[in-house]
Design a protein around this motif. Sequence first.
Motif, PDB file in Angstrom:
ATOM      1  N   GLY A 259       7.090  -5.266  -4.570  1.00 35.30           N
ATOM      2  CA  GLY A 259       7.424  -4.174  -3.720  1.00 35.30           C
ATOM      3  C   GLY A 259       7.030  -4.139  -2.165  1.00 35.30           C
ATOM      4  O   GLY A 259       6.211  -2.947  -1.464  1.00 35.30           O
ATOM      5  N   LEU A 260       6.807  -5.277  -1.438  1.00 36.87           N
ATOM      6  CA  LEU A 260       5.776  -5.368  -0.233  1.00 36.87           C
ATOM      7  C   LEU A 260       6.623  -6.272   0.421  1.00 36.87           C
ATOM      8  O   LEU A 260       7.092  -6.972   0.763  1.00 36.87           O
ATOM      9  CB  LEU A 260       4.226  -6.444  -0.884  1.00 36.87           C
ATOM     10  N   TRP A 261       6.680  -5.006   1.568  1.00 35.68           N
ATOM     11  CA  TRP A 261       8.201  -6.046   2.587  1.00 35.68           C
ATOM     12  C   TRP A 261       7.505  -6.233   3.210  1.00 35.68           C
ATOM     13  O   TRP A 261       6.183  -6.499   4.586  1.00 35.68           O
ATOM     14  CB  TRP A 261       9.062  -4.709   3.071  1.00 35.68           C
ATOM     15  N   SER A 262       7.591  -7.939   4.513  1.00 39.30           N
ATOM     16  CA  SER A 262       6.855  -9.278   4.886  1.00 39.30           C
ATOM     17  C   SER A 262       7.832  -9.979   5.865  1.00 39.30           C
ATOM     18  O   SER A 262       9.237 -10.130   4.985  1.00 39.30           O
ATOM     19  CB  SER A 262       5.958  -9.321   4.245  1.00 39.30           C
ATOM     20  N   PHE A 263       7.677 -10.339   6.758  1.00 40.95           N
ATOM     21  CA  PHE A 263       8.274 -11.470   7.325  1.00 40.95           C
ATOM     22  C   PHE A 263       7.309 -12.351   8.247  1.00 40.95           C
ATOM     23  O   PHE A 263       5.932 -11.530   9.016  1.00 40.95           O
ATOM     24  CB  PHE A 263       8.754 -10.499   8.727  1.00 40.95           C
ATOM     25  N   VAL A 275       3.444  -7.632   7.380  1.00 46.29           N
ATOM     26  CA  VAL A 275       3.440  -7.142   5.676  1.00 46.29           C
ATOM     27  C   VAL A 275       4.060  -5.537   6.168  1.00 46.29           C
ATOM     28  O   VAL A 275       2.929  -5.018   6.899  1.00 46.29           O
ATOM     29  CB  VAL A 275       2.182  -6.820   4.778  1.00 46.29           C
ATOM     30  N   ARG A 276       4.525  -4.873   5.488  1.00 44.75           N
ATOM     31  CA  ARG A 276       4.314  -2.762   5.603  1.00 44.75           C
ATOM     32  C   ARG A 276       4.060  -2.566   4.557  1.00 44.75           C
ATOM     33  O   ARG A 276       4.922  -3.321   3.125  1.00 44.75           O
ATOM     34  CB  ARG A 276       5.909  -3.005   5.819  1.00 44.75           C
ATOM     35  N   LEU A 277       3.056  -1.538   4.019  1.00 42.35           N
ATOM     36  CA  LEU A 277       2.557  -1.186   2.635  1.00 42.35           C
ATOM     37  C   LEU A 277       2.939  -0.319   2.497  1.00 42.35           C
ATOM     38  O   LEU A 277       3.603   1.242   3.761  1.00 42.35           O
ATOM     39  CB  LEU A 277       1.247  -0.823   3.437  1.00 42.35           C
ATOM     40  N   PRO A 278       3.472   0.101   1.617  1.00 40.55           N
ATOM     41  CA  PRO A 278       4.012   1.722   0.493  1.00 40.55           C
ATOM     42  C   PRO A 278       3.289   3.097   0.806  1.00 40.55           C
ATOM     43  O   PRO A 278       2.212   2.122   1.218  1.00 40.55           O
ATOM     44  CB  PRO A 278       3.485   0.973  -0.522  1.00 40.55           C
ATOM     45  N   ARG A 279       4.062   4.238   1.271  1.00 38.48           N
ATOM     46  CA  ARG A 279       2.797   4.825   1.318  1.00 38.48           C
ATOM     47  C   ARG A 279       2.024   5.602   0.928  1.00 38.48           C
ATOM     48  O   ARG A 279       1.915   5.100  -0.233  1.00 38.48           O
ATOM     49  CB  ARG A 279       3.809   5.747   2.371  1.00 38.48           C
ATOM     50  N   ARG A 280       0.510   5.974   1.040  1.00 38.38           N
ATOM     51  CA  ARG A 280      -0.236   6.661   0.169  1.00 38.38           C
ATOM     52  C   ARG A 280       0.040   7.669  -0.849  1.00 38.38           C
ATOM     53  O   ARG A 280       0.948   8.534  -0.210  1.00 38.38           O
ATOM     54  CB  ARG A 280      -1.585   7.184   0.801  1.00 38.38           C
ATOM     55  N   ASP A 281       0.468   8.037  -2.245  1.00 39.25           N
ATOM     56  CA  ASP A 281       0.688   8.713  -3.087  1.00 39.25           C
ATOM     57  C   ASP A 281      -0.751   9.865  -2.888  1.00 39.25           C
ATOM     58  O   ASP A 281      -1.419   9.647  -3.036  1.00 39.25           O
ATOM     59  CB  ASP A 281       0.729   7.544  -4.473  1.00 39.25           C
ATOM     60  N   ARG A 301      -2.724  -4.978  -4.699  1.00 38.57           N
ATOM     61  CA  ARG A 301      -0.932  -6.139  -5.196  1.00 38.57           C
ATOM     62  C   ARG A 301      -1.393  -7.367  -3.749  1.00 38.57           C
ATOM     63  O   ARG A 301      -1.014  -8.307  -4.485  1.00 38.57           O
ATOM     64  CB  ARG A 301      -0.215  -5.075  -5.142  1.00 38.57           C
ATOM     65  N   LEU A 302      -1.032  -7.078  -2.869  1.00 37.21           N
ATOM     66  CA  LEU A 302      -0.792  -8.053  -1.921  1.00 37.21           C
ATOM     67  C   LEU A 302      -1.966  -9.348  -1.293  1.00 37.21           C
ATOM     68  O   LEU A 302      -1.726 -10.393  -2.130  1.00 37.21           O
ATOM     69  CB  LEU A 302      -0.780  -7.390  -0.065  1.00 37.21           C
ATOM     70  N   LEU A 303      -3.637  -8.443  -2.128  1.00 35.33           N
ATOM     71  CA  LEU A 303      -4.608  -9.933  -2.149  1.00 35.33           C
ATOM     72  C   LEU A 303      -4.138 -10.600  -3.916  1.00 35.33           C
ATOM     73  O   LEU A 303      -4.102 -11.974  -3.258  1.00 35.33           O
ATOM     74  CB  LEU A 303      -6.352  -9.389  -2.459  1.00 35.33           C
TER      75      LEU A 303
END
Length: 477
Positions: A259-263, A275-281, A301-303
Amino acid sequence: MTPSPPGAPDPSSDRRTSPSSPPSPDTSGTPRKHTPLGSAGGSAALRRALAAALLADVDRLTDRAVDDIRAHSGTYASGDPVTREDLWAICRDNLLRALEDFGGLAPTGGDFEGAARETGRRRAEQGVPLDTVLQAYRRGGRILWQVMAEHLRTRTGRETDNRDLELDMAGAVWETIDRYSVAMADAYRLGQLELQNRQDTRRAALFEALLDGRADDPAVAGAAAAALGVPVQDRYVVVVATQDPAAPPHPAPVLEAQGLWSFWRPRSGRYAGLVRLPRRDTSAGRKPAPPGALLDPPLRRLLAALRERTGATAGVSPEFERLDQAGRALRLAEQTLRTLPAGSGEAAVFDARLTEVLLSGRPDIAERIVTVHLGPVLITGGERNALLTTLRVWLDHGCSASRAAELLYCHRNTVLNRIGRVAELTGRSSESGEARLGWALALRALPYVGLPDSPGATPGTVEPSGPGGAEREAYGT
């Protein structure tokens, strides 16, 4: 070959010889010899006659085709991105070339299939789906055949003909439409590839501009955001990774599954990624974690994905909000990567490696810290490894002798004796916060001064945390 429309004769039907027809007048009323309809000459003559008749009224034929296409396609009916005027001009050009080709006439505007190729190229650039364009060609072909059939039904001498010639006409029409459809589709796909290459080149250039720190110009930041398809302001980190040659070229597919967008782009023998992280809940009154918090779920999740699924050794920058901060984030990610053992497959966030970043950047100071705080321990010979291992585990677990004894599979008193021995050798009290800080710094500085670190795990012991160990525990991995 595209099937004939309902009502069109089947070109695969059995052929029957037709008797010749009597002479029939031309449009001026002068009798002319009627060529036998079953002959090749009759077929060619009729094709020329049909083509000439339809070419004389090509504008009305175009109107009819355009109306039919728009009636059966929401994309074309909307007028966006293809206006009615655009559709009309392209249809007229295609019908003109198709009729000239069908009738064996000399082309009036370049090669016969040029209009089809131009249609494919333009529609690819406009983003019209290929299936939609092919459907338009089928609709246009259907209208073309309907108009030809109307002419065939009213032509002079038809009452003495059989259906063979009309079958020939149907087959010729749909062969022409098929050939034009193939030419259009080939040009469409080629246009798509060229457009994608241009887009990829532009995207890569703008990404490099971000990493080079040129996004201070709002126009550059805005163009980069548009090219990458992300907002100018959001939650971002930069990752710099080195990978085994056998590993995937970059982690984008793995991160996308999380669920992580990246380029990603190769850069100086490594891969750099945004890497674009989701907004905090913040639902249900939950207090959001502060930026850079070690327990932030998207960072975890990224790590985990980098460590477990890519084989990458990676440094991760602190979180930032604006794309114009990507250049600074790149430098911090590179500094983080330099603190990790090459080929270790470890991934760490800059904020969790602050001490190592400082020490690795000043090896002279790191060496002095080791000498001052652990120098006497390093020259003890046989007991050195046990002392360093025990000291590391003890410090990493809150200076608890009981917890260290559990992890080292030894008695609590053994831990206390070894810590006491370190205190004796260094002349510092194990109860002193300053002494503990000095020992911890010296242990972290060991990899950067060319001195051997604590030993690896052996049966009956646990491997010390080592570089990145604290982060793994903090992130729950």
